[in-house]
Scaffold this motif. Structure first.
Motif, mmCIF file in Angstrom:
data_model
loop_
_atom_site.group_PDB
_atom_site.id
_atom_site.type_symbol
_atom_site.label_atom_id
_atom_site.label_comp_id
_atom_site.label_asym_id
_atom_site.label_seq_id
_atom_site.Cartn_x
_atom_site.Cartn_y
_atom_site.Cartn_z
ATOM 1 N N ALA A 1 0.804 -1.235 0.000
ATOM 2 C CA ALA A 1 0.000 0.000 0.000
ATOM 3 C C ALA A 1 0.834 1.283 0.000
ATOM 4 N N ASP B 1 2.766 0.122 4.858
ATOM 5 C CA ASP B 1 1.592 0.998 4.824
ATOM 6 C C ASP B 1 1.895 2.454 5.190
ATOM 7 N N GLU C 1 -3.104 -2.562 10.839
ATOM 8 C CA GLU C 1 -2.376 -2.021 9.689
ATOM 9 C C GLU C 1 -3.187 -0.856 9.103
ATOM 10 N N THR D 1 -8.780 -8.326 3.787
ATOM 11 C CA THR D 1 -8.183 -7.040 4.153
ATOM 12 C C THR D 1 -9.182 -5.899 4.021
ATOM 13 N N ARG E 1 -8.426 -7.248 -5.382
ATOM 14 C CA ARG E 1 -9.371 -6.313 -4.772
ATOM 15 C C ARG E 1 -9.684 -5.138 -5.706
HETATM 16 O O1 FUB Z 1 -2.044 -4.729 -0.161
HETATM 17 C C1 FUB Z 1 -1.171 -5.460 0.670
HETATM 18 C C2 FUB Z 1 -1.546 -5.273 2.097
HETATM 19 O O2 FUB Z 1 -2.885 -5.701 2.315
HETATM 20 C C3 FUB Z 1 -1.546 -3.851 2.563
HETATM 21 O O3 FUB Z 1 -0.265 -3.322 2.754
HETATM 22 C C4 FUB Z 1 -2.379 -3.983 3.773
HETATM 23 O O4 FUB Z 1 -2.800 -2.784 4.328
HETATM 24 C C5 FUB Z 1 -3.503 -4.841 3.267
HETATM 25 O O5 FUB Z 1 -4.493 -4.092 2.610
#
Ligand code: FUB
Length: 337
Positions: free
Chosen positions: A84, A135, A236, A285, A314
Motif C-alpha cells: 500500500a 503501509d 495495519e 483485508t 481487490r
Molecule cells: O495490499 C497489501 C496489504 O494488504 C496492505 O499493505 C495492507 O494494508 C492490506 O491491505
C-alpha cells in the motif's frame, strides 16, 4: 453494494488526495500469482503502481488511468511486494511513499519523486533510513515546527506479514526476526503495539527524527488498547486526516476486519478510540483513506467483490461519510435525519 471505481485491473489500498483540483488515487495494483495464500500475505505479490484521477465521485465521473508510474525493477533497494502506497506534495514536487521488501526480505519504506501528481516517479536509490514495516501514510500539517511551516509526518505499521511485531523495542535497529510470521503480542494486561510515526525533513525524502510509537488509548481506561482486543487494536493501514484542528487517526483491525478511528490533538497522538467507520467487507483485508473534496468527505476503501472474494484481487470503492456535531464519523448525513 457500491460499484468499483476501477474495474479493468485489480486495485487496493487507495490513498486519495486532492491535487490541482482533482482527486488522485494512489492504490496498490493487485495481480494474480501462483503463490499460495497464507497469513503472512505472501500472495500479495504486487510489482508496480498505477495512478488514477477523477474530477468527481458523486456523481461518478470517468476515472483516468495514468498507467504504470513505478515498477519494482526500478527501485534499486527493493526485491518484491509493492504494498500500500501514499503520496504527498510539497513545494511543487510530488512524492510517492511505498513499502517493499529489501534484499534481506525486510519491509522498508521507499520514496519516489515526480514533477506531476500522475508521475512518472523516480525512486530514490535507497529506502528511507530508519524506516520499517508497511503501509506508509503522510500527513502534511499546517502547524509549524521550528522553521518548517508545513511539516510532513510519516505514519507506518502493519502486524503479521507487515513485520511491525519484529520491533518490540521500537527502533529500527532492534529488529527481532524471531517475531516473523503471523504473530503479535498477546496476554492478560499486555498492550497492543501502536502505529509508528516520524516527522519528515523538508526534503520529504528523509526522516527528521527516529521513528516512535503513537498510542491509541481506550476511552474507558485512558490506557493503550490491549493486545487481545482484536476488535479495536491497531493492525495495519494507518491514515491521518485533520478536521477542525482535530487529528483523526484511522486504521484496520486486520483479523476482525473493521476500519476504526481515534482522535487526538497532536499529530503524534495519543489518539483516543472513537469507533468504527466501516464494517467488514468482502475479502480479508480492509484499507482506506479519507479526503475532503468540494466541502464533502469521502472514504476510499476496497473489497474483493469484483473477483468473487479472492483475498488478493481487490477493487477500489468510495462512499461519502459525514460528521455529527461532536465530530464523530457517521454514515448518514445528520442534517437529513
Ligand atoms: O495490499 C497489501 C496489504 O494488504 C496492505 O499493505 C495492507 O494494508 C492490506 O491491505
Amino acid at each position: 453494494m457500491t460499484t468499483p471505481l476501477i474495474s479493468h485491473i485489480y486495485t487496493a489500498d487507495p490513498s486519495a488526495h486532492v491535487f490541482e483540483g482533482k482527486i488522485y488515487i494512489y492504490p496498490s495494483h493487485d495481480r494474480e500469482t501462483d503463490i499460495e495464500t497464507n497469513d503472512n500475505g505472501d500472495q500479495f505479490d504486487m510489482a508496480d503502481y498505477h495512478v488514477f484521477s477523477t474530477t468527481s465521485v458523486d456523481p461518478p465521473a470517468p476515472v483516468t488511468d495514468h498507467g504504470v508510474v513505478l515498477r519494482v525493477e526500478d527501485v534499486p533497494w527493493a526485491s518484491k511486494q509493492l504494498w500500500a502506497p501514499d503520496a504527498a506534495t510539497r513545494d511543487g514536487k510530488y512524492y510517492l511513499y511505498f513499502p517493499a521488501r529489501d534484499k534481506n526480505n525486510i519491509f522498508r519504506i521507499g520514496v519516489a519523486h515526480a514533477d506531476r501528481p500522475e508521475g512518472p516517479f523516480t525512486a530514490d536509490p535507497d529506502y528511507i533510513q530508519g524506516s520499517y514495516s508497511i503501509d506508509p501514510a503522510v500527513l502534511v500539517d499546517d502547524v509549524a515546527v521550528g522553521d518548517d511551516a508545513t511539516p510532513g509526518y510519516l505514519y507506518v505499521g502493519g502486524l503479521w506479514g507487515g513485520q511491525l511485531q519484529c520491533y518490540q523495542k521500537g527502533n529500527a535497529e532492534a529488529y527481532d526476526e524471531s517475531w516473523l510470521g503471523p504473530k503479535e503480542p498477546t496476554g492478560e494486561g499486555v498492550y497492543a503495539m501502536g502505529p509508528r510515526i516520524a516527522r519528515l525533513n523538508p526534503d520529504m525524502r528523509s526522516l527528521a527524527e527516529e521513528v516512535r510509537e503513537a498510542q491509541i488509548l481506550a476511552p474507558e481506561t485512558g490506557k493503550p488498547i490491549l493486545a487481545d482486543d482484536h476488535d479495536r487494536r491497531f493492525f495495519e493501514a494507518p491514515w491521518v486526516h485533520k478536521r477542525n484542528g482535530l487529528y483523526y487517526f484511522s486504521y484496520s483491525t486486520g483479523d476482525s476486519h473493521y476500519l476504526c478511528y481515534a482522535t487526538g490533538t497532536s499529530p503524534y497522538g495519543p489518539f483516543t478510540y472513537r469507533g468504527r467507520m466501516l464494517e467488514p467487507v468482502v475479502g480479508w483485508t480492509t484499507h482506506h483513506s479519507v479526503v475532503e473534496f468540494k466541502g464533502r468527505w469521502y472514504l476510499f476503501h476496497h473489497d474483493s467483490s469484483l473477483s468473487g472474494g479472492v483475498t488478493h484481487l481487490r477493487s477500489v470503492k468510495v462512499k461519502e461519510i459525514f460528521y455529527d456535531d461532536d465530530g464523530n464519523i457517521v454514515s448518514e448525513d445528520p442534517a437529513k435525519k
